[in-house]
Enzyme design. Structure first.
Site, short mmCIF file in Angstrom:
data_model
loop_
_atom_site.label_atom_id
_atom_site.label_comp_id
_atom_site.label_asym_id
_atom_site.label_seq_id
_atom_site.Cartn_x
_atom_site.Cartn_y
_atom_site.Cartn_z
N ILE A 16 0.81 -1.22 0.00
CA ILE A 16 0.00 0.00 0.00
C ILE A 16 0.84 1.26 0.00
O ILE A 16 0.30 2.36 -0.07
CB ILE A 16 -0.97 0.03 1.20
CG1 ILE A 16 -0.20 -0.10 2.53
CG2 ILE A 16 -2.01 -1.05 1.08
CD1 ILE A 16 -1.09 0.02 3.76
N GLY A 17 2.17 1.14 0.08
CA GLY A 17 2.99 2.35 0.08
C GLY A 17 4.44 2.02 0.32
O GLY A 17 4.85 0.86 0.44
N GLY A 19 8.51 4.18 1.43
CA GLY A 19 9.33 5.38 1.60
C GLY A 19 10.78 5.06 1.31
O GLY A 19 11.12 4.01 0.75
N GLY A 20 11.66 5.97 1.70
CA GLY A 20 13.07 5.79 1.44
C GLY A 20 13.68 4.64 2.19
O GLY A 20 14.66 4.02 1.73
N MET A 21 13.14 4.33 3.37
CA MET A 21 13.71 3.27 4.20
C MET A 21 12.93 1.98 4.16
O MET A 21 13.52 0.91 4.31
CB MET A 21 13.76 3.75 5.66
CG MET A 21 14.91 4.67 5.99
SD MET A 21 14.73 5.30 7.68
CE MET A 21 14.35 3.81 8.59
N ALA A 22 11.63 2.04 3.96
CA ALA A 22 10.81 0.84 4.17
C ALA A 22 9.65 0.79 3.19
O ALA A 22 9.28 1.79 2.57
CB ALA A 22 10.29 0.81 5.60
N VAL A 24 5.52 -0.51 2.87
CA VAL A 24 4.36 -0.66 3.76
C VAL A 24 3.34 -1.59 3.09
O VAL A 24 3.02 -1.41 1.92
CB VAL A 24 3.71 0.70 4.08
CG1 VAL A 24 2.57 0.51 5.06
CG2 VAL A 24 4.75 1.66 4.66
N LYS A 39 5.15 -2.19 8.27
CA LYS A 39 6.27 -1.50 7.64
C LYS A 39 7.49 -2.41 7.69
O LYS A 39 7.90 -2.84 8.76
CB LYS A 39 6.56 -0.17 8.35
CG LYS A 39 7.76 0.56 7.76
CD LYS A 39 7.98 1.91 8.43
CE LYS A 39 6.95 2.91 7.98
NZ LYS A 39 7.29 4.27 8.43
N ASP A 134 9.92 15.29 10.30
CA ASP A 134 9.54 15.03 8.91
C ASP A 134 8.03 15.25 8.73
O ASP A 134 7.35 14.45 8.09
CB ASP A 134 9.92 13.60 8.51
CG ASP A 134 9.92 13.42 6.99
OD1 ASP A 134 10.00 14.43 6.27
OD2 ASP A 134 9.83 12.27 6.53
#
Length: 647
Positions: A16-17, A19-22, A24, A39, A134
């Site tokens: 579902i999504g 980011g830069g690190m993980a 989801v 995550k 952030d």
């Protein structure tokens, strides 16, 4: 990853999504029978101790928080395959970024209410000595009932006596982070306040205050350039809300709100007094504070007594000089006072009302202002999608204010809309173009649909065309296929027909022969249809699969299997699932041979498996049609005797 079970408890359902690190995923908790968000640290970082430490820090920081406006953390773990994961509350809804993108500027009440809820979440975090660092609309989830949920404490850390950036790298998202984050300096709760101010700015105006060619250029603007007042973009923003935003995004940390509690107080007041002037700004005081000693009586110099000479011959001359001086001074005073009244229009500067020059060309605006005796200062040029190139887009002081003759009027002139190249959207799925247009700094315009041979959801045409230049923020209109036009046919009566004749009737009616089941029947002769899956006389879609039940005659008579008539050949058919519209879909394979269509395979499959090989049987040459959920996605000609494709 789809289908994997983490910790013997969480079954991964879909991505579902990320980011830069993980990444989801949506998952199902088998113990509590509820959906959760998981995550998972990206695989490329599992061997990096620094990222693993940061990942653990996030879970520890977020797990210590419990608040209605913060996404709850349920579990943290690592499995045998070095998969580090955090299990958190699954929030059904959209991100604030998606809402702004879909609806544009929010109304002042929405902006204030969302800002209040973010402030409450940050106040709770700050009270626990945690700085988010952030804050951005992408990390703010909006539930279906309008509740705000702050998430992704991906770079949050417990505040200590010295909060700095990690290993010299600036932390935060460049469009929203504070000047001190851009410089890599000390960050504290006021850094979150700045980011919150930028988020409220975007909610109120529908756009970001700074943009640039690269992250570095945007960061430098946060440090050096002034923010355009929100009312210049959206004149419907009330004064109180604009003042709250402008105070929150002061470049000097000391001039921002001292805490999120102060912001909450002003936001509540803004709901009661939208045009109120209650937001207090810290003005600069250039004169330094000095310690002045107490002045004593003996510090005051005493005047010495004047002793006049007693000589009588000088008294008369002195008296004449004094009276002459008094008379001269009196005459000069009368002349001076008369001059003031006579020349008062010259000595006293008149006040002028500043006209409105916004929207006028720079030359016209300059002439109008200079005709009133005012000076013109062109401060800079900026891109604007609202004003044409060369038009005035901002003036200070504003129209209607009174100033002295010769007062300088500061103007900002539009450079016109910033152009960007329109990307190619043809043959792409409508679901994909949002990200493509966002990257090109464009937005989705009018979407129209029409019947087409292309699959459902595929873009047929676009306007403007790909490769052309268009103003940033402008809309790209698209025409989308809704698949081939579906026609209805009247279902013929097949009961009582011989099976061969029933096949021909189905084919000529633009229907497809499905499963044929043979049963013994004491009354109906062999090879006669005794049942059909869709009742005769009803309307149905073209290419619908029709299943039949055929009589085998009286028991004791046997229907020779079709396979015994001619030896069946098997072929392995490779199918790629990238055109499937959803994770779970129905795969159907239809064989067309000798003018008759027969469904030879039907089962549920999953897109995440990417591709599979399906074993099919047949004889001779045939055309194979592949369907995903009744949508035809492929057609192949197969020779079952050789197992090869042919043209």
């Amino acid at each position: 990853m789809i289908g994997r079970i983490l910790g013997n408890r969480y079954e991964i359902i879909e991505k579902i999504g990320g980011g830069g690190m993980a990444l989801v995923y949506k998952a199902k908790c088998q113990l509590l029978n509820r959906y959760v968000a998981v995550k998972i640290l990206r695989p490329e970082f599992t061997s990096d101790e620094e990222f693993i430490t940061k990942f653990k820090r996030e879970s520890q920081a977020a797990a210590s928080l419990s608040h209605p406006n913060i996404v709850n953390i349920y579990d943290v773990g690592v499995d045998d395959h070095d998969i580090y994961y955090i299990v958190m509350e699954y929030v059904k809804g959209k991100t604030l970024k998606q809402i702004i993108k879909e609806h544009g500027p929010l109304n002042p009440e929405e902006t204030i209410n969302i800002g209040k809820q973010i402030s409450l979440a940050l106040h709770h975090a700050h009270s626990n000595h945690i700085v988010h660092r952030d804050i951005k609309p992408h990390n703010i989830l909006m539930t279906d009932d309008g509740r705000v949920k702050v998430t992704d404490f991906g770079i949050a850390r417990a505040v200590t006596s010295a909060t700095v950036t990690n290993t010299g790298n600036v932390i935060g998202s460049v469009h929203y982070f504070s000047p001190e984050q851009a410089r890599g300096g000390y960050t504290d709760e006021k850094s979150d306040i700045y980011s919150l101010g930028i988020v409220m700015y975007e909610m109120a105006t529908g756009r970001l205050p700074f943009d640039g060619e690269s992250p570095i250029s945007i960061a430098l603007k946060h440090i050096h350039e002034d923010v355009m007042p929100p009312t210049m973009i959206n004149e419907n923003i009330p004064k109180a809300l604009e003042d709250i935003i402008m105070k929150s995004i002061q470049k000097d940390q000391a001039k921002r709100y001292g805490s999120t509690k102060e912001i909450l107080e002003d936001l509540n007041q803004a709901l009661k007094q939208p045009m109120g002037d209650f937001v207090k700004f810290d003005d600069d005081d250039d004169s330094p504070t000095q310690v002045i000693p107490v002045i004593k009586d003996n510090d005051v110099p005493k005047s010495k007594p004047i002793h006049f000479s007693p000589k009588s011959e000088k008294k008369s001359n002195n008296r004449l000089i004094v009276w002459g001086a008094v008379a001269t001074a009196f005459v000069l005073a009368l002349i001076f006072i008369g001059s003031i009244f006579y020349f008062k229009d010259i000595f006293v500067s008149q006040e002028k009302e500043v006209p409105n020059v916004i929207g006028k060309s720079y030359e016209e605006a300059k002439q109008n202002l200079e005709n009133l005796g005012l000076k013109v200062e062109q401060e800079q040029e900026q891109y604007s999608s609202e004003y044409d190139e060369g038009q005035v887009m901002f003036q200070d002081p504003k129209a209607g204010e009174s100033v002295k003759t010769g007062y300088p009027i500061r103007l900002i002139v539009s450079k016109g809309a910033k152009l960007t190249e329109v990307p190619n959207l043809l043959n792409k799925n409508i679901e994909e173009i949002g990200f493509i247009l966002e990257n090109a700094k464009l937005k989705e315009g009018t979407v129209k649909y029409e019947y087409n041979t292309l699959p459902i959801g595929i873009i047929i045409s676009q306007s403007p065309e790909a490769g052309k230049n268009a103003p940033e923020g402008s809309a790209v209109n698209v025409l989308v296929s809704q698949g081939p036009e579906t026609k209805l046919v009247l279902m013929p009566n097949l009961v009582g027909e011989k099976i061969d004749n029933a096949r021909r009737i189905i084919e000529t009616s633009n229907l497809i022969v499905g499963k044929i089941e043979y049963k013994f029947d004491e009354k109906i002769e062999k090879d006669v249809v005794i049942q059909q899956s869709i009742l005769a006389g009803t309307e149905t879609d073209e290419n619908k699969v029709i299943d039949l039940v055929v009589s085998k005659g009286t028991e004791g008579m046997t229907q020779p299997p079709e396979e015994n008539e001619l030896q069946m050949k098997t072929v392995s058919l490779g199918i790629n699932y990238n055109r499937a519209k959803q994770e779970q879909f129905t795969l159907r394979i239809v064989k067309r041979q000798n003018g008759i269509s027969t469904e030879i395979y039907k089962a549920t499959h999953y897109k995440s498996k990417e591709s599979e090989k399906i074993i099919i049987e047949g004889r001779g040459k045939a055309t194979i049609d592949v369907y995903f959920d009744d949508e035809k996605v492929a057609e192949r000609n197969i020779d079952f005797e050789t197992g090869s494709l042919y043209e």
